[in-house]
Structures are given as structure tokens and as C-alpha cells.
Scaffold this active site. Structure first.
Site, PDB file in Angstrom:
ATOM      1  N   TRP A  74     -25.488   7.614 -14.655  1.00 52.71           N
ATOM      2  CA  TRP A  74     -24.660   7.568 -15.872  1.00 52.71           C
ATOM      3  C   TRP A  74     -24.733   8.873 -16.678  1.00 52.71           C
ATOM      4  CZ3 TRP A  74     -28.977   3.923 -16.045  1.00 52.71           C
ATOM      5  CH2 TRP A  74     -30.086   4.431 -16.708  1.00 52.71           C
ATOM      6  N   SER A  75     -25.385   9.893 -16.144  1.00 51.41           N
ATOM      7  CA  SER A  75     -25.686  11.095 -16.944  1.00 51.41           C
ATOM      8  C   SER A  75     -24.440  11.750 -17.543  1.00 51.41           C
ATOM      9  CB  SER A  75     -26.418  12.106 -16.057  1.00 51.41           C
ATOM     10  OG  SER A  75     -26.449  13.371 -16.692  1.00 51.41           O
ATOM     11  N   ASN A  76     -24.437  11.841 -18.871  1.00 49.14           N
ATOM     12  CA  ASN A  76     -23.340  12.552 -19.555  1.00 49.14           C
ATOM     13  C   ASN A  76     -23.427  14.045 -19.268  1.00 49.14           C
ATOM     14  OD1 ASN A  76     -22.240  10.266 -21.034  1.00 49.14           O
ATOM     15  ND2 ASN A  76     -24.231  10.255 -22.042  1.00 49.14           N
ATOM     16  N   ALA A  78     -24.462  15.384 -16.524  1.00 53.40           N
ATOM     17  CA  ALA A  78     -23.921  15.628 -15.174  1.00 53.40           C
ATOM     18  C   ALA A  78     -22.388  15.623 -15.220  1.00 53.40           C
ATOM     19  CB  ALA A  78     -24.437  14.563 -14.213  1.00 53.40           C
TER      20      ALA A  78
END
Ligand SMILES: Cc1ncc(COP(=O)(O)O)c(C=O)c1O
Length: 330
Positions: A74-76, A78
Site C-alpha cells: 500500500w506504500s504511498n 512507492a
């Protein structure tokens, strides 16, 4: 700082505006404002674009042609690396914590829309992701590419420089609207955002306290990382003790809480603004709890809306739809 290599990703300042209906719902005991980093202009917005301006600047200065970074599905950071890399004409490889799920997490689908090559580790173990990262960097180098590796969350002195400028931007906007900011409330994961804001406050508004709300690492691990960034960014200038609030930790990183859900509903139903369950809703929940307890009566408080809205669509309940156990950040 303004002389460091920088790749422009922003059109201008993010909005800064009051939250009068939320303040009224809390009994009018504080003045509330928000800084809308969620409205930054590319990749669905979010605070990490600030870091990426300087990280991509550094990558281009080294003549890199590829960005490589890591994160949770879910990394923003990334997602925004994928979007910003597209804007800069750089290839992007993302190495994400596994195990792979079917269908892929919403975050991964967005990463792929931005043209990133997504690699998902076999397990949720940090060591597996690190090993995968190492092999991908080696393969890229063997292919003659020039990869630039970005740490989890784009954190560290280079990335957090962008957060110092974000803080200075806020204080300029506040001065322009005749507002004196007593406190900023910000979600803190790797701590780069909080470190940058602390340094900005020490430069432009020493009265302002920065309350970090712990969402991904407990204070014992986070504090030394923030202290180190503040020392680097602030060139040794003295700052107040770093404030870290662990009250919204719940069951840990990426685990929803009832308080965050209540905060989400209250902001949405009073101001028409959404927050995400992993970062910003927990920060808002901490703010509501402190205001309701009367701890900050009479203060002017800025809720730092760091973005992250795609997190609203992630499967986060329990162990997650894919059986992935969200552990500590990284
Ligand atoms: C939406 C959002 N808010 C807050 C943070 C925390 O920022 P930092 O890692 O600089 O502490 C992040 C980090 O990924 C984020 O994506």
C-alpha cells in the site's frame, strides 16, 4: 537547501485552509486549520512528492536512469515514486513486501498504471525483501542501467529537505492569513516529515510545536531516526524535544482502529474531506482525543493532511485478504 539539485513536481503551494465545522463539532475550544498535502498535483497527491523532488534531483545529478525503492503493497511513497519517475522519464522498479496476492492490492495496480516494474517478495519477511532488492539492483547493473536506490519512505536527509520547505511554505501561508500556529499534528512513519517540520518551525516559527502521531514504528525506534535527521537538516540548531504520541498505535502498522474510523467519519461529514486509515486518520484521531481532553484549549492547530487516500481501498482488516501480516514499517 534551495541550491540542492531538485526536479520540480509541484505547481505551487498546497492549500492551507481552516476547518470551521470540525472545530465547531469539537465545541469551538480550538482553532483548526489543515495543510492539504493530499492535493499535491500528481499520482493522487501526498507528502512524499516533497521528498521525491530532491531524491530525483539527486538521482539525475548522478546521471541515474532508474529509480529503485521498497515498501509495503500500500506504500504511498512507492506509488508516488512510480508517478514522479514517469514524469522525470526514469524507469522505476518497486520491491514490495509479499506474499503476492490475487487480485493484486489496489496500490500495486496503481503502481503498474504509472509504468513501474513491481517485484513482490515471496513472504512478509524483511530479509526476503532485502534479498530481492539486492538481486534486482545487481541485475539492473549487469544490464548496463544506472539505478538510484531510495530508502523506505524516501526518508533521510535528502528527502526530508523537501519537508523543511513544506514547513516554511506553511508558515508563509499562515503569516499571509494572519494566523499564528501553535501546533502541527502529523502522522509519523519513518519520521522524515516530522523532522522537516520541526526544523522549519525552528527557523520560521519557534512557538510552533510539532506533534508526531506514531503509526508504523514505536517511539523508541523512531525518535533516534528523527533526532538524526533534525541534527543534519538543522545544522545542529537546538530544537524542542521531539513529541511522539503512541496513543493511536492500536494493533500496529496498517491495522485499522475504531478511533481512526470515527475521526474519518467526523472529518468527512463536517468538512467533506477524506483521510486514509493507515496514516492520516490515526493522526486526526490523536488530535481529536487531545482536543476533547482539553489539552490544547485556545490553541491554533494545523492538521497535516499528508495524503494516502488510496489506502481507503486496501484490504486491511485482520491479517488482510492475502494473509499478509502487516508488521513494523520496512
Ligand atoms: C499518507 C502518509 N502520511 C504520513 C506518512 C509518514 O511520513 P514519514 O514517513 O515521513 O514519517 C506517510 C509515509 O509513507 C504517508 O504516506
Amino acid at each position: 537547501m534551495r541550491d540542492l539539485p531538485r526536479f520540480p513536481l509541484l505547481d505551487g503551494p498546497s492549500p492551507f485552509h481552516p476547518l470551521p465545522r470540525l472545530a465547531a463539532a469539537l465545541g469551538g475550544r480550538v482553532e483548526l486549520w489543515t495543510k492539504r498535502e493530499d492535493l499535491l498535483p500528481i499520482g493522487l497527491g501526498g507528502n512524499k512528492l516533497r521528498n521525491l523532488e530532491f531524491l530525483i534531483g539527486a538521482a539525475r545529478a548522478q546521471e541515474a536512469d532508474t529509480l529503485v525503492t521498497v515498501g509495503r503493497p500500500w506504500s504511498n511513497h512507492a506509488r508516488l515514486t512510480a508517478a514522479a519517475g514517469a514524469r522525470a522519464g526514469l524507469q522505476v522498479h518497486l520491491v514490495l513486501t509479499g506474499p503476492p496476492s490475487t487480485p493484486p492490492n489496489p496500490g500495486i495496480r496503481l503502481d503498474e498504471l504509472f509504468g513501474a516494474v513491481v517485484h513482490v517478495a515471496a513472504t512478509d519477511q524483511r530479509a526476503d525483501r532485502d534479498a530481492l532488492l539486492e538481486s534486482i539492483v545487481a541485475t539492473l547493473q549487469a544490464e548496463g542501467r544506472r539505478p538510484y536506490a531510495i530508502a523506505a519512505g524516501g526518508s533521510g536527509t535528502i528527502g526530508a529537505t523537501g519537508q523543511v520547505l513544506a514547513g516554511l511554505e506553511l508558515f508563509e501561508q499562515a503569516a499571509g492569513s494572519g494566523t499564528e500556529v501553535d501546533r502541527i499534528v502529523v502522522p509519523s512513519a519513518t519520521g522524515g516529515t516530522q523532522a522537516g517540520l520541526v526544523v522549519a518551525a525552528s527557523m520560521a516559527s519557534p512557538r510552533t510545536r510539532v506533534s508526531g502521531v506514531v503509526v508504523a514504528r514505536l517511539a523508541s525506534e523512531l525518535r533516534p531516526a528523527i533526532d538524526a535527521m533534525v541534527a543534519d537538516l538543522g545544522d545542529g540548531a537546538s530544537v524542542p524535544e521531539i513529541e511522539l504520541d503512541e496513543s493511536q498505535w492500536g494493533d500496529g502498522y496498517g491495522r485499522p482502529t475504531a478511533a481512526a474510523d470515527e475521526a474519518t467519519r467526523l472529518l468527512a461529514s463536517t468538512e467533506g474531506i477524506l483521510v486514509d486509515p493507515i496514516y492520516t486518520a490515526k493522526a486526526l484521531a490523536a488530535l481529536l482525543a487531545r482536543v476533547r481532553a482539553g489539552a490544547w484549549d485556545g490553541q491554533t492547530i494545523v492538521f497535516w493532511h499528508a495524503g494516502g487516500l488510496p489506502g481507503l481501498f486496501e484490504p486491511l482488516d485482520g491479517a488482510g485478504a492475502d494473509g499478509n501480516d502487516p508488521g513494523p514499517v520496512r
